[in-house]
Design an enzyme around this catalytic site. Sequence first.
Site, PDB file in Angstrom:
ATOM      1  N   ARG A  19      40.570  47.502  32.811  1.00  0.00           N
ATOM      2  CA  ARG A  19      40.707  46.791  34.089  1.00  0.00           C
ATOM      3  C   ARG A  19      41.620  47.563  35.056  1.00  0.00           C
ATOM      4  NH1 ARG A  19      38.724  43.708  38.080  1.00  0.00           N
ATOM      5  NH2 ARG A  19      40.213  42.262  38.961  1.00  0.00           N
ATOM      6  N   ASP A  41      37.116  35.740  45.914  1.00  0.00           N
ATOM      7  CA  ASP A  41      36.987  36.919  45.072  1.00  0.00           C
ATOM      8  C   ASP A  41      36.137  36.535  43.853  1.00  0.00           C
ATOM      9  OD1 ASP A  41      37.677  39.468  43.773  1.00  0.00           O
ATOM     10  OD2 ASP A  41      38.902  38.205  42.460  1.00  0.00           O
TER      11      ASP A  41
END
Lengths: 226, 226
Positions: free
Chosen positions: A40, A9
């Site tokens: 976020r 990731d």
Amino acid sequence: MTLQAIIFDAYGTLFDVYAIGALAEKLFPGKGAALSELWRDKQIEYTRLRTLCSTYKPFWEVTQDALVFSCRKLGLDMGLEAQSQLMGEYARLQAFPENLAVLQQLKQDGFKLAILSNGNPQMLEAAVQAAGMQGLFSHVLSVDAVKKYKTAPEAYQLGPDVFGLSAKHILFVSSNCWDVCGASWFGYTTFWVNRAGAPLEELGVLPDASGRDMNDLLSHVRQLKT
Amino acid sequence: MTLQAIIFDAYGTLFDVYAIGALAEKLFPGKGAALSELWRDKQIEYTRLRTLCSTYKPFWEVTQDALVFSCRKLGLDMGLEAQSQLMGEYARLQAFPENLAVLQQLKQDGFKLAILSNGNPQMLEAAVQAAGMQGLFSHVLSVDAVKKYKTAPEAYQLGPDVFGLSAKHILFVSSNCWDVCGASWFGYTTFWVNRAGAPLEELGVLPDASGRDMNDLLSHVRQLKT
């Protein structure tokens, strides 16, 4: 188990998003932590809603939408300059300190390396360059190719497809527990880089292993080989 | 526009989840707000992750998983008794004060009414009973029938299916902006009961109308008819 490739990731795993919070605090004193956390959360929420409803748009735009919402929600008056500055941070993220050396060693150990990220290709290219990671990855995969964000199976399928390997022979590495859970459900062997010491999500699925940083990952992988 | 039916989201729209926060505060003084907020966020997050990854389990269980995670994350020592008490609140939620009268008037006005909720059938049955709303709804629809949570199109499709109407002739009502956005994307005519005065999500889609409570919904619907 014969792992042959490792997929990472990007945001929070390879690239440190800490600088975003620091800039947010500079722009909005006392509100930086709240803004970067909400930003976020919303960014991820919007990727999921758009994937569930087949209304994909690129991560750069989703990220900007999430920023606009977050400022409005927190009552912060964000001009275009502040917006550009905050978005611009995504183009110059730094890697976590141990990452470059660990990636180089994994490559020397014979693993094929890739990134598989929600970020759109331009964002990932910029981040790889800013972190000095050019040449380390066989593939930099963006979910933009399938127009579905993680944790959709179509997104995770990009890995097995490019390597011509089954998911269980690929190690999927993420600092986001939900991402590790999604990858485990999909069939990858998984490693959770639990930098924050967070509790495991209650999703009825476990990562195959976990550690605190990428050095722990290197130790784990080398142990598997012996 | 000829609206013939109205479909309501359940939690936060018809049923007031405030009591959950109050009990959480009683059990964990000073932490009630944080717990109930994180619990709700995780509950929704888990429904989305499980839908994206085709790992459905009923809302009651997902809700319990989210509670366990939230307590662990916040460092709260939750015994089985506290867990049962908190989960039990879902079986005896109250309606918002104006709701019963508004629903009765909408029914008298000739609208067919339904609930379409992430809750599993037993949870919804208990909530409808506790709120004294028996007999008001033609259908109490649970996404459990399709094993996919909102905002999956398969979940929203339950409404047009039971009424034999196209989505645009059904008014979908929710207090959750993301739910209204998902329903709008799907094709419903939508009304956002924005009880909290929250900003609109930046998802590039608008509800057809909005108001502060169910009385505003009643006025809106009656205005449409004249």
